[in-house]
Scaffold this active site. Structure first.
Site, short mmCIF file in Angstrom:
data_model
loop_
_atom_site.label_atom_id
_atom_site.label_comp_id
_atom_site.label_asym_id
_atom_site.label_seq_id
_atom_site.Cartn_x
_atom_site.Cartn_y
_atom_site.Cartn_z
N THR A 119 0.82 -1.21 0.00
CA THR A 119 0.00 0.00 0.00
C THR A 119 0.85 1.26 0.00
OG1 THR A 119 -1.51 1.29 1.40
CG2 THR A 119 -0.16 -0.31 2.53
N ASP A 120 0.30 2.33 -0.52
CA ASP A 120 1.01 3.62 -0.49
C ASP A 120 1.15 4.15 0.94
OD1 ASP A 120 -1.66 4.33 -0.04
OD2 ASP A 120 -1.73 5.86 -1.62
N GLU A 121 0.34 3.59 1.87
CA GLU A 121 0.39 4.10 3.25
C GLU A 121 1.73 3.83 3.92
OE1 GLU A 121 -3.02 3.55 5.73
OE2 GLU A 121 -4.41 3.90 4.09
N TYR A 172 -1.65 -0.29 11.15
CA TYR A 172 -1.87 -0.98 9.86
C TYR A 172 -0.69 -0.75 8.92
CZ TYR A 172 -3.33 -1.42 4.98
OH TYR A 172 -3.37 -1.73 3.64
N LYS A 227 2.22 -3.29 7.35
CA LYS A 227 2.43 -3.50 5.91
C LYS A 227 3.87 -3.16 5.54
CE LYS A 227 -0.28 -4.47 3.10
NZ LYS A 227 -0.74 -5.79 2.58
P1 NAD Z 1 -10.12 -6.89 2.63
O1 NAD Z 1 -10.06 -6.58 4.08
O2 NAD Z 1 -11.34 -6.61 1.86
O3 NAD Z 1 -9.77 -8.44 2.41
C1 NAD Z 1 -8.77 -9.10 3.12
C2 NAD Z 1 -8.96 -10.61 2.88
O4 NAD Z 1 -7.89 -11.29 3.56
C3 NAD Z 1 -10.27 -11.16 3.44
O5 NAD Z 1 -10.87 -12.02 2.52
C4 NAD Z 1 -9.84 -11.91 4.70
O6 NAD Z 1 -10.69 -13.01 5.02
C5 NAD Z 1 -8.45 -12.38 4.29
N1 NAD Z 1 -7.58 -12.64 5.44
C6 NAD Z 1 -7.39 -11.84 6.52
N2 NAD Z 1 -6.54 -12.42 7.38
C7 NAD Z 1 -6.18 -13.61 6.82
C8 NAD Z 1 -5.30 -14.65 7.22
N3 NAD Z 1 -4.65 -14.60 8.38
N4 NAD Z 1 -5.16 -15.71 6.40
C9 NAD Z 1 -5.83 -15.78 5.23
N5 NAD Z 1 -6.68 -14.82 4.81
C10 NAD Z 1 -6.85 -13.75 5.59
O7 NAD Z 1 -8.87 -6.14 2.02
P2 NAD Z 1 -8.69 -5.42 0.59
O8 NAD Z 1 -9.15 -4.02 0.71
O9 NAD Z 1 -9.22 -6.31 -0.47
O10 NAD Z 1 -7.10 -5.39 0.52
C11 NAD Z 1 -6.38 -6.50 0.00
C12 NAD Z 1 -4.89 -6.22 0.08
O11 NAD Z 1 -4.59 -5.04 -0.66
C13 NAD Z 1 -4.38 -5.97 1.50
O12 NAD Z 1 -3.12 -6.57 1.63
C14 NAD Z 1 -4.26 -4.45 1.59
O13 NAD Z 1 -3.25 -4.07 2.49
C15 NAD Z 1 -3.90 -4.10 0.16
N6 NAD Z 1 -4.33 -2.75 -0.31
C16 NAD Z 1 -5.63 -2.34 -0.14
C17 NAD Z 1 -6.01 -1.10 -0.66
C18 NAD Z 1 -7.43 -0.60 -0.53
O14 NAD Z 1 -7.71 0.55 -0.88
N7 NAD Z 1 -8.38 -1.38 -0.05
C19 NAD Z 1 -5.07 -0.29 -1.32
C20 NAD Z 1 -3.75 -0.75 -1.45
C21 NAD Z 1 -3.40 -2.01 -0.96
O1 DAU Z 2 -4.13 4.13 0.52
C1 DAU Z 2 -4.38 2.77 0.50
C2 DAU Z 2 -5.18 2.37 1.72
O2 DAU Z 2 -6.49 2.89 1.54
C3 DAU Z 2 -5.22 0.86 1.95
O3 DAU Z 2 -3.92 0.40 2.23
C4 DAU Z 2 -6.15 0.50 3.11
O4 DAU Z 2 -6.28 -0.91 3.23
C5 DAU Z 2 -7.52 1.09 2.82
O5 DAU Z 2 -8.39 0.84 3.90
C6 DAU Z 2 -7.43 2.61 2.56
O6 DAU Z 2 -7.05 3.30 3.78
P1 DAU Z 2 -7.74 4.70 4.19
O7 DAU Z 2 -7.59 4.85 5.65
O8 DAU Z 2 -7.26 5.80 3.32
O9 DAU Z 2 -9.27 4.37 3.76
P2 DAU Z 2 -10.67 4.65 4.49
O10 DAU Z 2 -11.74 4.30 3.51
O11 DAU Z 2 -10.72 4.04 5.86
O12 DAU Z 2 -10.66 6.22 4.69
C7 DAU Z 2 -10.52 7.09 3.57
C8 DAU Z 2 -10.47 8.51 4.10
O13 DAU Z 2 -11.76 8.85 4.61
C9 DAU Z 2 -9.50 8.71 5.26
O14 DAU Z 2 -8.92 10.01 5.15
C10 DAU Z 2 -10.37 8.63 6.50
C11 DAU Z 2 -11.69 9.20 6.00
N1 DAU Z 2 -12.91 8.65 6.63
C12 DAU Z 2 -13.06 7.30 6.69
C13 DAU Z 2 -14.18 6.74 7.26
C14 DAU Z 2 -14.34 5.24 7.35
C15 DAU Z 2 -13.90 9.52 7.10
O15 DAU Z 2 -13.76 10.74 7.01
N2 DAU Z 2 -15.02 8.96 7.64
C16 DAU Z 2 -15.21 7.61 7.77
O16 DAU Z 2 -16.25 7.19 8.32
#
Ligand code: NAD
Ligand code: DAU
Length: 335
Positions: free
Chosen positions: A125-127, A150, A154
């Site tokens: 992730t970019d985070e 988190y 990562k």
């Molecule tokens: P998500 O939370 O929707 O899905 C995570 C999945 O991993 C779920 O199906 C869960 O059951 C499974 N899981 C959790 N713990 C596990 C374990 N111990 N063993 C096996 N499976 C397990 O997450 P997402 O948003 O789909 O993100 C997927 C990946 O991409 C993550 O690694 C996250 O860090 C990365 N990522 C997410 C975003 C985003 O915006 N959502 C952006 C950049 C990177």
């Molecule tokens: O940048 C990549 C990341 O993006 C991934 O690595 C993470 O898995 C994914 O969850 C996401 O993280 P963020 O924290 O950026 O996403 P989130 O949707 O939780 O929040 C987006 C923005 O909105 C953040 O600035 C917090 C704000 N927010 C979030 C929630 C849930 C609110 O203002 N209100 C809310 O209720």
């Protein structure tokens, strides 16, 4: 190719599983997922009768399970999505983030190396780069400076992945993508949370002053980028993924309310997230120049399709909302 996808029942993983089977019908895909609160097999309903897809319920931290699976399947490649992914949960409960995101990655790396797997892709992730001010963007050479449990977990995993390349010459790639949006995203994340709250006539909670900026990418563009890295990523390299789509949270809320014909008066400012990163912005020129990837979706199209999907898939949302998401939601927002 025989491919192990971990975390394939989550939001992005399930998109990638379907993308791969659609675009490479000759590949065999095994999805290893522990089915935590975020794992949902309804995301993969369409694949139930697919011959070259197998689901295995299992935890990536469980070495015996992972080892037995590698021994049985002899995978060519691994793409690791499995993770705890929600920043707010990591603030309240960091332990499981350390266990799954760090220890789980180490188990996968170890076992994949033992069985001479030819490619390991870590979906990061970019985070991990921390927070930007109003200018500039993250490149692959930006310092690692995570701010939440988190992102720290990562980043730790990324360093382990890097070490397996440097120490053992194990063929890894790390991808670092910005905020994804699209179908099947669990409604604890900002966009589906807002869509669901509008549907239920509830307020839209915006942290702090709503000026924090996120760089949004449509989930299918992320899957296409991972396809490029899986097939052509140079061993040991990191690739940023993003589509130049920065919006403040407040602007995002207004755009979404407008698309859904809902009033802006639903917006409610709530206490800020602890350690809230101000801004993310990705420089994706490396993956574009070296692997020829470009995003395919405009933000307008992606957001409209997302809103339409949630409108047309209310059963999916109802099933999710009736689970432990509700308990989590009330515990979190009643603080
Ligand atoms: P998500 O939370 O929707 O899905 C995570 C999945 O991993 C779920 O199906 C869960 O059951 C499974 N899981 C959790 N713990 C596990 C374990 N111990 N063993 C096996 N499976 C397990 O997450 P997402 O948003 O789909 O993100 C997927 C990946 O991409 C993550 O690694 C996250 O860090 C990365 N990522 C997410 C975003 C985003 O915006 N959502 C952006 C950049 C990177
Ligand atoms: O940048 C990549 C990341 O993006 C991934 O690595 C993470 O898995 C994914 O969850 C996401 O993280 P963020 O924290 O950026 O996403 P989130 O949707 O939780 O929040 C987006 C923005 O909105 C953040 O600035 C917090 C704000 N927010 C979030 C929630 C849930 C609110 O203002 N209100 C809310 O209720």
């Amino acid at each position: 190719m025989k491919l192990l996808i971990t975390g394939g029942a989550g939001f992005i993983g399930s998109n990638f599983v379907q993308y791969m089977l659609k675009n490479y019908p000759e590949y065999e895909v095994v999805n290893l997922d522990a089915l935590t609160y975020a794992g949902n097999l309804e995301n993969l309903k369409k694949l139930e009768n697919s011959q070259n897809y197998t689901f295995v319920k299992g935890d990536i931290t469980d070495r015996a399970t992972v080892d037995a699976l590698f021994q049985k399947e002899n995978f060519d490649a691994v793409v690791n999505f499995a993770a705890e992914s929600h920043v707010d949960r990591s603030i309240n409960e960091p332990d499981v983030f350390v266990s799954t995101n760090i220890m789980g990655t180490q188990v996968l790396l170890d076992v994949a190396k033992k069985y001479n797997t030819q490619k390991y892709v870590q979906v990061s992730t970019d985070e991990v780069y921390g927070s930007l001010d109003t200018d500039g963007s993250f490149t692959e050479n930006s310092p690692i400076a995570p701010n939440s449990p988190y992102s720290a977990s990562k980043a730790s995993a990324d360093l382990l992945v890097r070490s397996y390349y440097k120490t053992y010459n194990f063929p890894v790639n790390i991808t670092r993508c910005s905020n994804n949006y699209g179908a099947y995203q669990f409604p604890e994340k900002l966009i589906p949370l807002m869509i669901n709250n509008v549907r239920e006539g509830r307020e839209i909670p915006i942290y702090g002053d709503g000026q924090n900026v996120r760089d949004w990418i449509y989930v299918e563009d992320h899957s296409r980028a991972l396809d490029r890295v899986l097939h052509d990523g140079k061993p040991g390299e990191i690739y940023n993924i993003g589509s130049n789509n920065e919006h403040s949270n407040l602007d995002m809320a207004k755009m979404l309310l407008n698309l859904m014909d809902a009033p802006e008066s639903l917006i409610t400012f709530v206490p800020d997230r602890k350690g809230h990163d101000f801004r993310y912005a990705i420089d994706a020129s490396k993956i574009s120049t070296e692997l020829g990837w470009e995003p395919g979706y405009s933000f307008e199209t992606g957001l409209q399709e997302t809103v339409d999907w949630y409108r047309n898939n209310q059963d999916w949302l109802n099933h999710v909302v009736s689970g432990d998401y509700r308990e989590y939601y009330s515990a979190y927002y009643s603080k």
